[in-house]
Scaffold this motif. Sequence first.
Motif, PDB file in Angstrom:
ATOM      1  N   GLU A   9      72.211 -56.535 -24.948  1.00 43.72           N
ATOM      2  CA  GLU A   9      72.347 -56.787 -26.375  1.00 43.72           C
ATOM      3  C   GLU A   9      71.838 -58.179 -26.754  1.00 43.72           C
ATOM      4  O   GLU A   9      71.166 -58.367 -27.791  1.00 43.72           O
ATOM      5  CB  GLU A   9      73.805 -56.636 -26.803  1.00 43.72           C
ATOM      6  CG  GLU A   9      74.336 -55.213 -26.771  1.00 43.72           C
ATOM      7  CD  GLU A   9      74.712 -54.769 -25.358  1.00 43.72           C
ATOM      8  OE1 GLU A   9      74.573 -55.597 -24.438  1.00 43.72           O
ATOM      9  OE2 GLU A   9      75.127 -53.604 -25.185  1.00 43.72           O
ATOM     10  N   ILE A  12      67.967 -58.174 -26.581  1.00 46.48           N
ATOM     11  CA  ILE A  12      67.387 -57.512 -27.763  1.00 46.48           C
ATOM     12  C   ILE A  12      67.527 -58.419 -28.998  1.00 46.48           C
ATOM     13  O   ILE A  12      66.654 -58.458 -29.883  1.00 46.48           O
ATOM     14  CB  ILE A  12      68.051 -56.141 -27.980  1.00 46.48           C
ATOM     15  CG1 ILE A  12      67.654 -55.190 -26.831  1.00 46.48           C
ATOM     16  CG2 ILE A  12      67.663 -55.540 -29.321  1.00 46.48           C
ATOM     17  CD1 ILE A  12      68.342 -53.853 -26.876  1.00 46.48           C
ATOM     18  N   GLY A  13      68.608 -59.200 -29.072  1.00 48.38           N
ATOM     19  CA  GLY A  13      68.772 -60.151 -30.176  1.00 48.38           C
ATOM     20  C   GLY A  13      67.691 -61.222 -30.155  1.00 48.38           C
ATOM     21  O   GLY A  13      67.155 -61.601 -31.212  1.00 48.38           O
ATOM     22  N   LEU A  15      64.703 -60.882 -28.920  1.00 50.98           N
ATOM     23  CA  LEU A  15      63.460 -60.223 -29.322  1.00 50.98           C
ATOM     24  C   LEU A  15      63.400 -60.046 -30.840  1.00 50.98           C
ATOM     25  O   LEU A  15      62.317 -60.163 -31.466  1.00 50.98           O
ATOM     26  CB  LEU A  15      63.329 -58.872 -28.614  1.00 50.98           C
ATOM     27  CG  LEU A  15      63.200 -58.901 -27.080  1.00 50.98           C
ATOM     28  CD1 LEU A  15      63.155 -57.492 -26.514  1.00 50.98           C
ATOM     29  CD2 LEU A  15      61.959 -59.685 -26.654  1.00 50.98           C
ATOM     30  N   ARG A  16      64.540 -59.738 -31.481  1.00 49.72           N
ATOM     31  CA  ARG A  16      64.570 -59.581 -32.923  1.00 49.72           C
ATOM     32  C   ARG A  16      64.253 -60.920 -33.628  1.00 49.72           C
ATOM     33  O   ARG A  16      63.579 -60.957 -34.660  1.00 49.72           O
ATOM     34  CB  ARG A  16      65.951 -59.079 -33.369  1.00 49.72           C
ATOM     35  CG  ARG A  16      66.237 -57.650 -32.959  1.00 49.72           C
ATOM     36  CD  ARG A  16      65.409 -56.686 -33.816  1.00 49.72           C
ATOM     37  NE  ARG A  16      65.646 -55.308 -33.416  1.00 49.72           N
ATOM     38  CZ  ARG A  16      64.949 -54.670 -32.485  1.00 49.72           C
ATOM     39  NH1 ARG A  16      63.952 -55.300 -31.862  1.00 49.72           N
ATOM     40  NH2 ARG A  16      65.205 -53.421 -32.187  1.00 49.72           N
ATOM     41  N   GLN A  17      64.747 -62.016 -33.085  1.00 53.66           N
ATOM     42  CA  GLN A  17      64.463 -63.321 -33.667  1.00 53.66           C
ATOM     43  C   GLN A  17      62.967 -63.643 -33.598  1.00 53.66           C
ATOM     44  O   GLN A  17      62.383 -64.215 -34.540  1.00 53.66           O
ATOM     45  CB  GLN A  17      65.267 -64.412 -32.951  1.00 53.66           C
ATOM     46  CG  GLN A  17      66.763 -64.312 -33.164  1.00 53.66           C
ATOM     47  CD  GLN A  17      67.512 -65.390 -32.419  1.00 53.66           C
ATOM     48  OE1 GLN A  17      66.939 -66.428 -32.040  1.00 53.66           O
ATOM     49  NE2 GLN A  17      68.812 -65.173 -32.231  1.00 53.66           N
ATOM     50  N   GLU A  19      60.589 -61.415 -33.523  1.00 54.30           N
ATOM     51  CA  GLU A  19      59.918 -60.536 -34.485  1.00 54.30           C
ATOM     52  C   GLU A  19      60.087 -61.035 -35.927  1.00 54.30           C
ATOM     53  O   GLU A  19      59.232 -60.800 -36.786  1.00 54.30           O
ATOM     54  CB  GLU A  19      60.471 -59.113 -34.354  1.00 54.30           C
ATOM     55  CG  GLU A  19      60.093 -58.434 -33.050  1.00 54.30           C
ATOM     56  CD  GLU A  19      60.756 -57.068 -32.898  1.00 54.30           C
ATOM     57  OE1 GLU A  19      61.522 -56.687 -33.821  1.00 54.30           O
ATOM     58  OE2 GLU A  19      60.528 -56.392 -31.869  1.00 54.30           O
ATOM     59  N   ALA A  20      61.194 -61.746 -36.186  1.00 57.67           N
ATOM     60  CA  ALA A  20      61.440 -62.278 -37.540  1.00 57.67           C
ATOM     61  C   ALA A  20      60.588 -63.502 -37.846  1.00 57.67           C
ATOM     62  O   ALA A  20      60.571 -63.977 -38.990  1.00 57.67           O
ATOM     63  CB  ALA A  20      62.913 -62.619 -37.707  1.00 57.67           C
ATOM     64  N   ARG A  42      60.269 -58.515 -23.281  1.00 53.81           N
ATOM     65  CA  ARG A  42      59.611 -57.788 -24.354  1.00 53.81           C
ATOM     66  C   ARG A  42      58.903 -56.538 -23.822  1.00 53.81           C
ATOM     67  O   ARG A  42      58.860 -55.495 -24.492  1.00 53.81           O
ATOM     68  CB  ARG A  42      58.615 -58.695 -25.070  1.00 53.81           C
ATOM     69  CG  ARG A  42      58.051 -58.072 -26.362  1.00 53.81           C
ATOM     70  CD  ARG A  42      57.288 -59.076 -27.164  1.00 53.81           C
ATOM     71  NE  ARG A  42      56.063 -59.474 -26.505  1.00 53.81           N
ATOM     72  CZ  ARG A  42      55.157 -60.313 -27.069  1.00 53.81           C
ATOM     73  NH1 ARG A  42      55.397 -60.836 -28.273  1.00 53.81           N
ATOM     74  NH2 ARG A  42      54.069 -60.655 -26.412  1.00 53.81           N
ATOM     75  N   GLN A  49      66.841 -50.525 -29.629  1.00 51.92           N
ATOM     76  CA  GLN A  49      68.053 -50.942 -30.302  1.00 51.92           C
ATOM     77  C   GLN A  49      69.134 -51.240 -29.244  1.00 51.92           C
ATOM     78  O   GLN A  49      68.964 -50.975 -28.059  1.00 51.92           O
ATOM     79  CB  GLN A  49      68.527 -49.853 -31.261  1.00 51.92           C
ATOM     80  CG  GLN A  49      67.519 -49.484 -32.332  1.00 51.92           C
ATOM     81  CD  GLN A  49      67.247 -50.634 -33.298  1.00 51.92           C
ATOM     82  OE1 GLN A  49      68.130 -51.463 -33.565  1.00 51.92           O
ATOM     83  NE2 GLN A  49      66.018 -50.678 -33.833  1.00 51.92           N
TER      84      GLN A  49
END
Length: 373
Positions: A9, A12-13, A15-17, A19-20, A42, A49
């Motif tokens: 988790e 993945i967090g 990776l989301r940062q 992508e932002a 990545r 998710q």
Amino acid sequence: MKKSRFTEEQIIGFLRQAEAGMPVKELCRQGGFSDATFYKWRAKFGGMQATDAKRLRELEAENAKLKRLLAEAHLDIHALKDVFRRKALAQQARREAAARMIAQHYLSERRACRLVGLSRDSYRNPPVPSEATQRLSARIIEIAQVRRRFGYRRIHDLLRRDFPGVNHKRVYRLYNQAQLAVRKRKKAKRALSERVPLAVASRVNEVWSIDFVSDRSGRRIKCLTVADDLSHECVDIAVDYGISGQNVTRLLDQAAMFRGYPTAVRTDNGPDFTSRAFIAWAQSDGVRHILIQPGRPMQNGYIESFNGKFRDECLNEHWFESLSQARSTIAAWRQDYNEVRPHSSLGRVPPAEFAQRHRSKNSPSPASGNEIK
């Protein structure tokens, strides 16, 4: 494999940062990991998710478990094939197989016992033979060492007197445990030929089969063997450096003093049996002389079978240094053959006992003799 200090988790967090729009360098500095680690994450978790990561973790754990189970199954199969050449039913065989699995394949005691189908208590506490079983086993080994060509059935016949009621299956089990099995001899291949069946004698002392056997352990000695066709009893074994036709008739006269003359004698075509002295003896005593066909020893099969036992159990087992030693040894073997050694074709009793039963059975009773008069 080294375990990451970040959970799926958290990864993945990160990776989301990225992508932002957060720069990778800044993200790696804040998170305390390298650029290479970020790009590896990545490649593995990109587009996932948090629920997908959890499912991936479960699948990896399940895959590892299946691999471990498959490896254990292959190890079990390998161990079973190595220790079980054939299906083992006896508890002792299972116990030995489990011990080999533990020693050679480093399996636990619980696992080895489960594979062979044996309880751990039975493995740890093998049965202790009783005193009677120990005495019986020692007697079996003793007989087998003296009579090397005897199998477990003949040994069982000899044990009946000292161990009444002993079961032949028990003798067979102890015989196998002591590894006393006799190696089977390969029969020589002979050309097929017409066999002449032997005429079966109907009473004791009806037909005597006669032949010669030689031994070269020291100086060559010659043995004249005489056997009764019905009882297979050894009538006589004469031992000398040389036996002529005249000596053969003299030895047969000595045997006849105790047993009476036979109705017929069966011999081969040797010069001692076709001499004038032997033919004259047969005619004078009213004995029919049966000559087998030249080159057909099986027409005299009774004496050939006896001579085979005589060679294996007596001549091949001793080294004769003198004629007197040979005579005493052969006389002792003849007595043992007639009175102790069981014969399979006589109901597993010694020949002398069979002959005595046959004589008493066929002898006329005094009452019947008076009625005939």
